[in-house]
Design an enzyme around this catalytic site. Structure first.
Site, short mmCIF file in Angstrom:
data_model
loop_
_atom_site.label_atom_id
_atom_site.label_comp_id
_atom_site.label_asym_id
_atom_site.label_seq_id
_atom_site.Cartn_x
_atom_site.Cartn_y
_atom_site.Cartn_z
N CYS A 50 2.81 0.98 -1.65
CA CYS A 50 1.57 1.39 -1.00
C CYS A 50 0.61 0.21 -0.92
O CYS A 50 0.34 -0.45 -1.93
CB CYS A 50 0.94 2.53 -1.80
N CYS A 87 -2.62 1.05 -3.28
CA CYS A 87 -2.63 1.08 -4.75
C CYS A 87 -1.40 0.43 -5.37
O CYS A 87 -1.25 0.43 -6.59
CB CYS A 87 -2.77 2.51 -5.25
N CYS A 127 0.41 8.79 -0.03
CA CYS A 127 0.73 8.23 -1.35
C CYS A 127 0.33 9.23 -2.43
O CYS A 127 -0.79 9.74 -2.43
CB CYS A 127 0.00 6.91 -1.52
N CYS A 183 8.64 8.36 8.95
CA CYS A 183 8.15 7.42 9.96
C CYS A 183 6.86 6.82 9.44
O CYS A 183 5.82 7.46 9.43
CB CYS A 183 7.92 8.20 11.25
ZN LIG Z 1 -1.32 4.46 -2.89
#
Ligand SMILES: [Zn+2]
Length: 168
Positions: A85, A88, A133, A156
């Site tokens: 991500c 984060c 996320c 996707c």
């Molecule tokens: Zn994240």
């Protein structure tokens, strides 16, 4: 093998009714993750997210935007490694589950365990399953049920929502 969690994640929850991103600018959705930010492990103020992310990354991760197809270098990333991500740094996908969907967005058939969550997205009169996320709530993309075996799912993803680290 499909483990129970990912089976539950995928079964019935996926309704592919549209190809994402035909009109990318229309896919921006301000409500985004902010409305539910309390439940995420990592919560930052808008100002802090702006500081941490580029403008384009902010538009995608925090406002549920969509990057232009074929614009991400991660489309052509074929090395072994992990996609994390961009908000984060939580590891989201292994290169082992990446496939070429010919959509112009990095695509995967399964996230890493405990990495991504989905929620129903009904913007633009379509029913899609939005992927975000698990740790910071950042919008990553959508999941459709026209993916390859073994899951039949197609995650996707926006390349700008992720970073790639090649396997050492
Ligand atoms: Zn994240």
């Amino acid at each position: 093998m499909i483990n129970r969690r990912n089976f539950l994640l995928g079964s019935g929850a996926v309704s592919a009714v549209a190809v994402m991103g035909l009109v990318p600018s229309l896919f921006s959705r301000r409500a985004g993750a902010q409305t539910t930010s309390e439940k995420f492990e990592i919560t930052l103020t808008d100002a802090q997210w702006h500081q941490r992310l580029s403008e384009d990354q902010y538009r995608i991760l925090r406002e549920a935007g969509t990057e232009r197809p074929y614009s991400s270098p991660l489309n052509a990333e074929h090395r072994q490694g992990e996609f994390a991500c961009a908000g984060c740094n939580l590891a989201l996908f292994s290169s082992a589950t990446k496939f070429d969907s010919h959509t112009g967005w990095p695509s995967f058939w399964q996230p890493l365990p405990d990495a991504a969550l989905t929620s129903r997205d009904t913007t633009l009169g379509m029913v899609r399953d939005e992927v975000h996320c698990r740790r910071c709530g950042g919008h990553l993309g959508h999941v459709f049920d026209d993916g390859p075996k073994p899951t039949g799912l197609r995650y996707c993803m926006n390349g700008l929502a992720m970073t790639f680290t090649p396997k050492a």
